[in-house]
Design a protein around this motif. Structure first.
Motif, mmCIF file in Angstrom:
data_model
loop_
_atom_site.group_PDB
_atom_site.id
_atom_site.type_symbol
_atom_site.label_atom_id
_atom_site.label_comp_id
_atom_site.label_asym_id
_atom_site.label_seq_id
_atom_site.Cartn_x
_atom_site.Cartn_y
_atom_site.Cartn_z
ATOM 1 N N ASP B 16 0.959 -1.297 -0.074
ATOM 2 C CA ASP B 16 -0.029 -0.040 0.136
ATOM 3 C C ASP B 16 0.944 1.188 -0.092
ATOM 4 O OD1 ASP B 16 -3.212 -0.228 0.604
ATOM 5 O OD2 ASP B 16 -2.092 -2.148 1.216
ATOM 6 N N SER B 20 -0.586 3.106 -3.575
ATOM 7 C CA SER B 20 -1.794 2.950 -2.849
ATOM 8 C C SER B 20 -2.999 2.138 -3.674
ATOM 9 C CB SER B 20 -2.336 4.247 -2.444
ATOM 10 O OG SER B 20 -3.667 4.151 -1.839
ATOM 11 N N LYS B 22 -6.019 2.510 -3.666
ATOM 12 C CA LYS B 22 -7.058 3.196 -4.240
ATOM 13 C C LYS B 22 -7.058 3.767 -5.747
ATOM 14 C CE LYS B 22 -5.204 7.577 -2.435
ATOM 15 N NZ LYS B 22 -5.383 8.812 -0.957
ATOM 16 N N LYS B 24 -5.506 1.793 -7.958
ATOM 17 C CA LYS B 24 -5.386 0.400 -8.939
ATOM 18 C C LYS B 24 -6.545 0.143 -9.911
ATOM 19 C CE LYS B 24 -5.993 -3.262 -5.771
ATOM 20 N NZ LYS B 24 -5.654 -4.477 -5.067
ATOM 21 N N TYR B 25 -7.641 0.827 -9.522
ATOM 22 C CA TYR B 25 -8.788 0.305 -10.536
ATOM 23 C C TYR B 25 -8.905 1.596 -11.400
ATOM 24 C CZ TYR B 25 -10.093 -2.632 -6.704
ATOM 25 O OH TYR B 25 -9.969 -3.438 -5.589
ATOM 26 N N ASP B 26 -8.200 2.734 -11.277
ATOM 27 C CA ASP B 26 -8.484 3.822 -12.116
ATOM 28 C C ASP B 26 -7.487 3.808 -13.150
ATOM 29 O OD1 ASP B 26 -10.456 4.279 -10.480
ATOM 30 O OD2 ASP B 26 -9.547 5.897 -9.308
ATOM 31 N N LEU B 28 -4.883 1.611 -15.439
ATOM 32 C CA LEU B 28 -4.118 0.143 -15.789
ATOM 33 C C LEU B 28 -2.851 0.491 -16.440
ATOM 34 C CD1 LEU B 28 -7.001 -1.927 -17.275
ATOM 35 C CD2 LEU B 28 -5.951 -2.316 -15.163
ATOM 36 N N MET B 30 0.784 1.313 -16.585
ATOM 37 C CA MET B 30 1.800 1.338 -15.373
ATOM 38 C C MET B 30 2.544 2.763 -15.421
ATOM 39 S SD MET B 30 1.185 -0.807 -13.428
ATOM 40 C CE MET B 30 -0.143 -2.081 -13.815
ATOM 41 N N SER B 67 -0.417 -6.760 0.505
ATOM 42 C CA SER B 67 -1.310 -7.140 -0.625
ATOM 43 C C SER B 67 -0.328 -7.954 -1.912
ATOM 44 C CB SER B 67 -2.095 -5.951 -1.243
ATOM 45 O OG SER B 67 -1.963 -5.960 -2.835
ATOM 46 N N SER B 68 -1.091 -8.715 -2.652
ATOM 47 C CA SER B 68 -0.687 -9.395 -3.665
ATOM 48 C C SER B 68 -0.621 -8.791 -4.973
ATOM 49 C CB SER B 68 -1.224 -10.631 -4.066
ATOM 50 O OG SER B 68 -2.367 -10.309 -4.583
ATOM 51 N N GLU B 70 0.383 -6.781 -8.081
ATOM 52 C CA GLU B 70 1.420 -6.767 -8.873
ATOM 53 C C GLU B 70 1.989 -5.180 -9.149
ATOM 54 O OE1 GLU B 70 1.591 -10.276 -11.185
ATOM 55 O OE2 GLU B 70 2.357 -9.110 -12.932
ATOM 56 N N GLN B 71 1.026 -4.378 -9.204
ATOM 57 C CA GLN B 71 1.212 -3.084 -9.554
ATOM 58 C C GLN B 71 2.310 -2.608 -8.821
ATOM 59 O OE1 GLN B 71 -1.747 -4.151 -9.100
ATOM 60 N NE2 GLN B 71 -3.369 -3.329 -10.361
ATOM 61 N N GLN B 74 5.616 -3.384 -10.479
ATOM 62 C CA GLN B 74 5.382 -2.989 -11.896
ATOM 63 C C GLN B 74 5.572 -1.331 -11.882
ATOM 64 O OE1 GLN B 74 4.246 -4.248 -14.779
ATOM 65 N NE2 GLN B 74 2.846 -5.796 -14.200
#
Ligand code: SF4
Lengths: 415, 166
Positions: B16, B20, B22, B24-26, B28, B30, B67-68, B70-71, B74
């Motif tokens: 995190d 963060s 928050k 990762k959804y917004d 893609l 990298m 958390s897992s 991968e971002q 990346q």
């Protein structure tokens, strides 16, 4: 020559039909690979790079919209559309808005002793509570697992945690795990399998066990695992899967790299204070601290047993701070409605939200600056609940409920 | 070839903190997401990293826990980080690094031995790190053979493509 084996060594040996031990590198078939809205998009992208978005077996891949679900934004809605397309093209089971948290769904529909499960989520270690070998991975690993139905593992060394005796009436498996995290530390079991044994674990309900295996990753473990016994069988029976039951237990002379022995009577109600899960202290050390919000739910403590414990305390009373309740799955929500638990929460002033991750990563509900929150989830990292300037404390559902009634962190006296 | 240490981190840096959840959804992409790398710890991290050639980061224990996602590795790669050296790594993160072709090296007490700005030369064959600034040499644990093959291929995807699967 056959050597004694730990539970994980047995499961993986069984899977690849060859005796393997800690340190061995193996390529193993998997029984299930899953990913959610936080990790599947990247996995799909990786599959595209590998040249195919076809999965190896449609019945062994699951996708779940849970982390930001129901969708709070246009962008997330578009992610969900992408997931639906992927599921449709592969004829996969897709779990939608309100179905629940990935781990709870996998527990209800799939997990069983001796299964090998990989998920694109760190808390995939949860399924060890049912005697499965399960571990979290990144999106590239999961993409490969979804295509090939295989992955590589290094057989982990084992850390035996033996807990004996009776927990005090106000102490729950969450308190026990936080106590263990305090002893082992956030990296104390890095890449190891936490193998839980002892009379306290045997006496625990499956739901309580799952709270502990869920948190194995918080001490760095690759997986957490418990014996498969009559309680496991009964859990599977409840979900119509009794046939999948097998006993799991370690050999008597199995080799453990580390061992920890705990006397249950020594464990107090515990709290983890900001911003690390191994910052643990007895609840009494923080009693009286003002809180803005109490959260009950998550893949750690959002099951029916947890809701029952909280509802018993809240019954007929009002919360003095904001109270949020997220049942872990649709099944849990339905049972909680039938049991009258939801009435109790609503009457106590709670916002009862649709099953999903919700508050846990601050995607569908976030904290404000300077707010203090007490939650039953598994992580209290800075920024975890959507705000870098909020403080997160972790506890059991009992401590959460009793604290809500006071608007302050409160020691759970129990009955 | 030598590279400079951009920053030395303490123990237990979680994913995190690296990026963060928050965002990762917004995003893609990298390269765009990378702007937020280490935002809660160091607002200038991205710009500093981009201003150097192949910078290295060093950390104490348990780097990349949590958390897992991968971002996390990346975005570090997208910042231009060429190697992460830590006393130990959280395992999901460690595995993710190699999967995307970013070397992660475990070296005892490294966080105490080096400073920001030191120039390091890393030799993967012999398992040694030469600190050109301080004149010291450190040994590191060899990267396990299977993982080394994944790294040499440039990550798990090219590795699987070359091998036609596992
Ligand atoms: S409830 Fe929290 S910890 Fe569990 S899967 Fe969802 S975000 Fe992760």
């Amino acid at each position: 020559m056959n050597k004694a084996q730990t539970m994980v060594e047995k499961i993986l040996s069984n899977k690849i039909k060859k005796d393997v031990y800690a340190g061995d590198m193996i390529i193993s078939p998997i029984d299930l690979a899953f990913a959610h809205d936080g990790t599947l998009p990247l996995a799909i992208e990786k599959m595209e790079e590998m040249g195919t978005t076809k999965v190896f077996n449609k019945d062994r891949v699951l996708v779940i919209c849970d982390h930001a679900s129901p969708s709070p934004s246009e962008k997330v809605s578009n992610v969900h559309i992408m997931m639906r397309r992927f599921a449709r093209e592969n004829r996969l089971n897709l779990y939608e808005n309100g179905d629940g948290i990935c781990h709870q769904i996998v527990l209800e529909k799939f997990s069983a002793p001796y299964k090998v499960i990989v998920g694109a989520d760190s808390h995939t270690c949860t399924h060890g509570g049912l005697g499965a070998f399960s571990t979290g991975m990144g999106s590239t690993d999961i993409a490969a697992a979804m295509i090939y139905g295989k992955t590589w593992f290094k057989i982990p060394e084992a850390y035996k945690i033996e807990v004996n005796g009776a927990l005090k009436h106000n102490v729950f498996s969450k308190d026990l795990f936080l106590y263990i995290a305090g002893k082992i530390g956030a990296d104390g079991a890095t890449y190891m399998s936490l193998e839980f044994l002892g009379s306290t674990i045997k006496d625990m309900s499956i739901e309580s066990r799952l709270t502990m295996t869920n948190m194995a990753i918080e001490v760095g473990a690759k997986c957490g695992i418990m014996e498969g016994d009559e309680k496991t069988r009964e859990f599977l029976r409840r979900y119509g899967r009794e046939k999948e039951f097998k006993e799991v237990s370690p050999d008597k002379d199995a080799v453990y790299r580390d061992e920890l022995y705990i006397v249950s009577e020594d464990v107090e109600p515990m709290i983890a204070y900001p911003h690390k899960v191994d910052n643990v202290a007895p609840v009494s050390d923080f009693a009286g601290l003002d809180i803005d919000q109490v959260c009950i739910g998550s893949c750690t403590n959002g099951r029916l047993e947890d809701l029952r414990i909280a509802a018993k305390i809240l019954k007929g009373k009002k919360s003095k701070c904001r109270l949020v309740v997220y049942p872990a799955s649709r099944d849990v929500l339905l049972k909680a409605i039938k049991d009258g638990l939801i009435d109790i929460f609503v009457e106590a002033g709670a916002a009862v939200c649709p099953p999903g991750c919700g508050f846990c990563i601050g995607r569908t509900i976030a904290l404000g600056d300077g707010e203090v929150v007490l939650s039953t989830q598994n992580r209290n990292f800075k920024g975890r609940m959507g705000n870098n300037n909020a403080e997160i404390y972790l506890c059991s559902p009992a401590t959460a409920a009793v604290s809500a009634l006071n608007g302050k962190i409160t020691y759970p006296e129990g009955d | 070839m030598s590279s400079e240490i951009l920053r030395v981190f303490p123990s237990d840096i979680n994913t995190d903190e690296i990026i963060s959840g928050k965002y990762k959804y917004d995003e893609l992409d990298m390269n765009k997401l990378a702007v937020h790398t280490f935002e809660s710890i160091d607002k200038n991290f991205y710009n500093d990293a981009r201003s150097k050639k192949d910078p290295i980061i060093v950390a104490a224990k348990n780097f990349g826990c949590g958390s897992s996602r991968e971002q996390a590795p990346q975005v570090l790669k997208a910042c231009g980080i060429s190697c992460i050296i830590a006393e130990s790594f959280a395992r999901i993160f460690y595995r993710n690094c190699f999967n995307i072709g970013l070397p992660a090296i475990e070296c005892n007490d490294i966080a105490e031995k080096v400073s920001k700005g030191d120039k390091l030369e890393i030799d993967f064959e012999s398992g040694t790190i030469k600190n050109l600034t301080k004149g010291d040499i450190y040994k590191f644990k060899p990267i396990p053979e299977y993982i080394r093959k994944i790294l040499d291929a440039g990550g798990l995807i090219p590795f699987l493509k070359n091998n036609d699967g596992f």
